[in-house]
Design a protein around this motif. Structure first.
Motif, short mmCIF file in Angstrom:
data_model
loop_
_atom_site.label_atom_id
_atom_site.label_comp_id
_atom_site.label_asym_id
_atom_site.label_seq_id
_atom_site.Cartn_x
_atom_site.Cartn_y
_atom_site.Cartn_z
N LEU A 144 0.81 -1.21 0.00
CA LEU A 144 0.00 0.00 0.00
C LEU A 144 0.84 1.27 0.00
N TRP A 145 2.14 1.16 0.27
CA TRP A 145 2.97 2.36 0.33
C TRP A 145 4.12 2.31 -0.67
N LYS A 146 3.89 1.63 -1.78
CA LYS A 146 4.83 1.65 -2.88
C LYS A 146 4.30 2.62 -3.93
N GLY A 147 4.43 2.31 -5.21
CA GLY A 147 4.00 3.24 -6.24
C GLY A 147 2.50 3.46 -6.25
N LYS A 148 2.09 4.68 -6.62
CA LYS A 148 0.68 5.04 -6.68
C LYS A 148 0.39 5.81 -7.96
N VAL A 149 -0.86 5.79 -8.38
CA VAL A 149 -1.32 6.64 -9.48
C VAL A 149 -2.45 7.51 -8.94
N PHE A 150 -2.27 8.83 -9.06
CA PHE A 150 -3.28 9.78 -8.62
C PHE A 150 -4.13 10.21 -9.81
N ARG A 158 -5.10 4.88 -7.09
CA ARG A 158 -4.91 3.43 -7.13
C ARG A 158 -3.44 3.12 -6.91
N ASN A 159 -3.17 1.97 -6.32
CA ASN A 159 -1.80 1.57 -6.03
C ASN A 159 -1.26 0.72 -7.16
N ARG A 160 0.00 0.97 -7.52
CA ARG A 160 0.67 0.24 -8.59
C ARG A 160 1.39 -0.98 -8.02
N ILE A 161 1.05 -2.15 -8.54
CA ILE A 161 1.67 -3.39 -8.09
C ILE A 161 2.41 -4.00 -9.28
N GLU A 162 3.74 -4.08 -9.20
CA GLU A 162 4.52 -4.60 -10.31
C GLU A 162 4.45 -6.12 -10.40
N ASP A 163 4.41 -6.79 -9.26
CA ASP A 163 4.47 -8.25 -9.23
C ASP A 163 3.29 -8.79 -8.43
N LEU A 164 2.40 -9.50 -9.10
CA LEU A 164 1.23 -10.06 -8.44
C LEU A 164 1.47 -11.45 -7.85
N SER A 165 2.67 -11.99 -8.04
CA SER A 165 2.91 -13.38 -7.66
C SER A 165 2.67 -13.62 -6.17
N LYS A 183 -4.57 -2.25 -15.54
CA LYS A 183 -3.13 -2.04 -15.47
C LYS A 183 -2.74 -0.76 -16.19
N THR A 184 -1.54 -0.32 -15.90
CA THR A 184 -0.97 0.86 -16.54
C THR A 184 0.48 0.56 -16.87
N THR A 185 1.10 1.42 -17.65
CA THR A 185 2.51 1.27 -17.98
C THR A 185 3.27 2.49 -17.49
N VAL A 186 4.28 2.27 -16.65
CA VAL A 186 5.09 3.34 -16.10
C VAL A 186 6.55 3.01 -16.36
N ASN A 187 7.26 3.92 -17.03
CA ASN A 187 8.67 3.71 -17.37
C ASN A 187 8.88 2.39 -18.12
N GLY A 188 7.94 2.08 -19.02
CA GLY A 188 8.05 0.90 -19.85
C GLY A 188 7.67 -0.40 -19.17
N LYS A 189 7.19 -0.34 -17.92
CA LYS A 189 6.82 -1.55 -17.19
C LYS A 189 5.32 -1.60 -16.97
N ASP A 190 4.73 -2.77 -17.22
CA ASP A 190 3.31 -2.97 -16.93
C ASP A 190 3.13 -3.13 -15.43
N GLN A 191 2.14 -2.43 -14.88
CA GLN A 191 1.86 -2.51 -13.46
C GLN A 191 0.36 -2.60 -13.25
N TRP A 192 -0.04 -3.41 -12.26
CA TRP A 192 -1.44 -3.63 -11.98
C TRP A 192 -1.96 -2.58 -11.02
N LEU A 193 -3.20 -2.15 -11.21
CA LEU A 193 -3.80 -1.11 -10.39
C LEU A 193 -4.80 -1.73 -9.42
N LEU A 194 -4.46 -1.68 -8.13
CA LEU A 194 -5.29 -2.28 -7.09
C LEU A 194 -5.46 -1.30 -5.93
#
Length: 309
Positions: A144-150, A158-165, A183-194
């Motif tokens: 919950l305190w890593k990357g976010k999208v406002f 929404r919070n950006r989650i790089e690895d759902l494993s 999901k969204t793409t930030v700096n060329g990486k796909d990230q899930w929005l949760l």
């Protein structure tokens, strides 16, 4: 906007700040700082009665723009919690962020260095219909305190989650054709929005003299994109998370996380593009758009005028 600006002339400020001002977004969180930032603090002792009055702190020890640019996620960890609180109390909310931000939590000097949400929650999580050990719940909480999208216009986050494993191994991801993962793409990486949350101005639980920007997960189940798992963990049926943030300088925010109104951890958010774009103007004036109520006490921002020679 209730900000008084005192402009002082300081030769060599640009050279003194060059290290801070040229770091990349990734390096911003991985700097090898070895000491606390050189910032003035009011005296205090262990007892609560010895803590300084925030209004007097603001008046006697205003932070200059040069002071603000000394602060990094790494050197904040060399301060104790009282010093972190004194920095936070001398900040305004600034503009409500928009777009993706990198993020991380940090632990002040003297702290154990571990996030133990399960211990703080106690029996409050027994009602969750999920069999997850406490240590694993702590790992979930840290997401919950890593990357976010406002989403400033919608007042959503929404919070950006790089690895759902990790979440999938714990059985905490519900996915179906009727409710696909966003999901969204930030700096060329796909990230899930949760973990969607409301975004608004509200009273700080530390310093009620002026508002902070609030990130509120209480009614996450009523927000667009909500899925029961894992999103309910942040809501009123889970950890009941409520964050508040204030701006250190444009693109950089200091945050405080609460669980059911109990303080849990400090965190930081950073957007390099915003920081680079707004740096020169903020250094000159110390002023920025204020979306939240700045209170009745006029906050002094000491701006540094860069001079040659």
């Amino acid at each position: 906007m209730k900000i008084a600006t005192l402009v002082t002339s300081t030769a060599g400020v640009a050279a003194a700040l060059v290290t801070v001002l040229t770091i990349s977004g990734c390096d911003f969180f991985n700097r090898a700082d070895k000491a606390a930032p050189e910032i003035a603090f009011a005296p205090y002792a262990e007892g609560y009665a010895s803590k300084p009055d925030f209004a007097q702190l603001d008046y006697q020890h205003p932070l200059s723009t040069a002071d603000l640019y000394k602060i990094t996620p790494k050197n904040l960890s060399f301060l104790d919690q009282e010093q972190v609180d004194q920095i936070y109390a001398r900040l305004n909310a600034g503009p409500i962020p928009d777009g993706p931000f990198e993020g991380d939590l940090f632990f002040p000097r003297g702290d154990s260095g571990k996030l133990r949400l399960s211990e703080i929650a106690g029996g409050g999580l027994k009602g969750l219909l999920v069999n997850v050990a406490g240590a694993k719940l702590d790992l979930v909480g840290e997401l919950l305190w890593k990357g976010k999208v406002f989403y400033r216009d919608e007042r959503l986050l929404r919070n950006r989650i790089e690895d759902l494993s990790t979440l999938k191994k714990l059985g905490l991801v519900e996915e179906g054709t009727d409710n696909p993962l966003q999901k969204t793409t930030v700096n060329g990486k796909d990230q899930w929005l949760l973990f969607p949350a409301r975004l608004y101005c509200g009273q700080s639980l530390l310093d009620s003299r002026r508002e902070s920007i609030i990130i509120d997960y209480a009614f996450t189940d009523e927000l667009p994109g909500y899925r029961r798992m894992p999103d309910l963990l942040g809501g009123r049926d889970g950890f009941a998370i409520r964050d508040e943030i204030r701006m250190v300088y444009p693109g950089f925010y200091l945050g405080r996380a609460y669980m059911d109104r109990a303080f849990v951890v400090n965190f930081v958010l950073y957007n390099k593009d915003i920081a680079d774009r707004a740096r020169d103007e903020f250094m000159k004036t110390g002023q920025v758009q204020q979306d939240c109520w700045t209170g009745t006490q006029q906050r002094m921002v000491v701006a540094e005028r860069l001079t040659s020679g």
